[in-house]
Design an enzyme around this catalytic site. Structure first.
Site, mmCIF file in Angstrom:
data_model
loop_
_atom_site.group_PDB
_atom_site.id
_atom_site.type_symbol
_atom_site.label_atom_id
_atom_site.label_comp_id
_atom_site.label_asym_id
_atom_site.label_seq_id
_atom_site.Cartn_x
_atom_site.Cartn_y
_atom_site.Cartn_z
ATOM 1 N N HIS A 9 0.820 -1.209 0.000
ATOM 2 C CA HIS A 9 0.000 0.000 0.000
ATOM 3 C C HIS A 9 0.860 1.268 0.000
ATOM 4 C CE1 HIS A 9 1.067 0.718 4.179
ATOM 5 N NE2 HIS A 9 0.887 -0.583 4.382
ATOM 6 N N GLU A 11 1.883 5.219 1.313
ATOM 7 C CA GLU A 11 2.333 5.693 2.623
ATOM 8 C C GLU A 11 1.164 6.020 3.555
ATOM 9 O OE1 GLU A 11 5.528 9.030 3.633
ATOM 10 O OE2 GLU A 11 3.479 9.844 3.527
ATOM 11 N N GLY A 23 0.040 -3.078 12.096
ATOM 12 C CA GLY A 23 -0.498 -4.360 11.669
ATOM 13 C C GLY A 23 -1.965 -4.244 11.319
ATOM 14 N N GLU A 80 -2.546 -7.477 7.060
ATOM 15 C CA GLU A 80 -1.176 -7.418 7.581
ATOM 16 C C GLU A 80 -1.023 -8.326 8.794
ATOM 17 O OE1 GLU A 80 1.831 -7.405 7.333
ATOM 18 O OE2 GLU A 80 2.591 -5.348 7.301
ATOM 19 N N ARG A 107 15.711 -14.533 15.124
ATOM 20 C CA ARG A 107 16.314 -15.870 15.046
ATOM 21 C C ARG A 107 15.412 -16.842 14.283
ATOM 22 N NH1 ARG A 107 16.416 -16.619 20.060
ATOM 23 N NH2 ARG A 107 18.327 -15.419 20.352
#
Length: 198
Positions: A9, A11, A23, A80, A107
């Site tokens: 999308h 800005e 999110g 998202e 990790r």
């Protein structure tokens, strides 16, 4: 085989504010974000788009609508990532609060939960892959624009390229830049353009 123009999308105010994690919060495009979507429309003006799909969050479907001028089909699988306790915070802010959560995520995001309480990358990829495989089964051929988000797009691309998921941040997708790939009914994937202004 289908062609997919995958967009992030345009800005938002949170993107502009030191890239605050956004999110599931449903915030609109900035004037710059609207201009970015209009630039995509200009880039794609010679392309026959057969269908348009987007995350249900307004920053994504508005980008898709401006970029194509077509009806946008919203699909929850494109939403998202759920960033948990990282929502509305910059990376610097949430690392200062709990560095271990970030180190665990770096990790192995396939199992670590974003922000401690959000999604992991395996869950994200499962739903996004389900969307794309459904798209290619439904249409078999054609060219489609799909507007979603930085997190989900990069995890999906990393997965399809066979990259370790922890390396997803090595892929860049700027606001309203075009990534083009092909996908066949077996899941065969070929990346044609990445983060392009064409």
């Amino acid at each position: 085989m289908i062609n997919v123009f995958l967009l992030r999308h345009g800005e938002t105010a949170w993107n502009a504010d030191n890239n605050r994690y956004c999110g599931r919060t449903d915030i609109p495009l900035t004037p710059k974000g609207i201009s970015q979507a209009e630039a995509v429309r200009e880039q794609l003006k010679q392309v026959q788009i057969d269908g348009v799909y987007a995350s249900p969050l307004q920053r994504a479907w508005t980008t898709a609508q401006i970029a194509t001028g077509k009806e946008v089909i919203k699909d929850d699988r494109l939403i998202e990532a759920d960033f948990g306790n990282w929502e509305h915070k910059t990376r610097e802010e949430f690392i200062a609060e709990n560095e271990k959560l970030w180190l665990d995520w770096k990790r192995d995001p396939a199992v670590a939960r974003a922000g401690g309480t959000g999604e992991n990358a395996t869950e994200i990829i499962t739903r996004v892959d389900d969307f794309f495989m459904g798209l290619v089964r439904k249409h078999q051929s054609g060219t489609f624009l799909v507007a979603a988000h930085n997190g989900v797009n990069r995890f999906y691309l990393a997965h399809k390229l066979g990259m370790p998921l922890k390396n997803y941040q090595q892929l860049t997708q700027d606001n309203s830049s075009i990534t083009l790939f092909t996908l066949d009914e077996t899941g065969g994937f070929v990346l044609k353009q990445l983060n392009s202004k064409m």
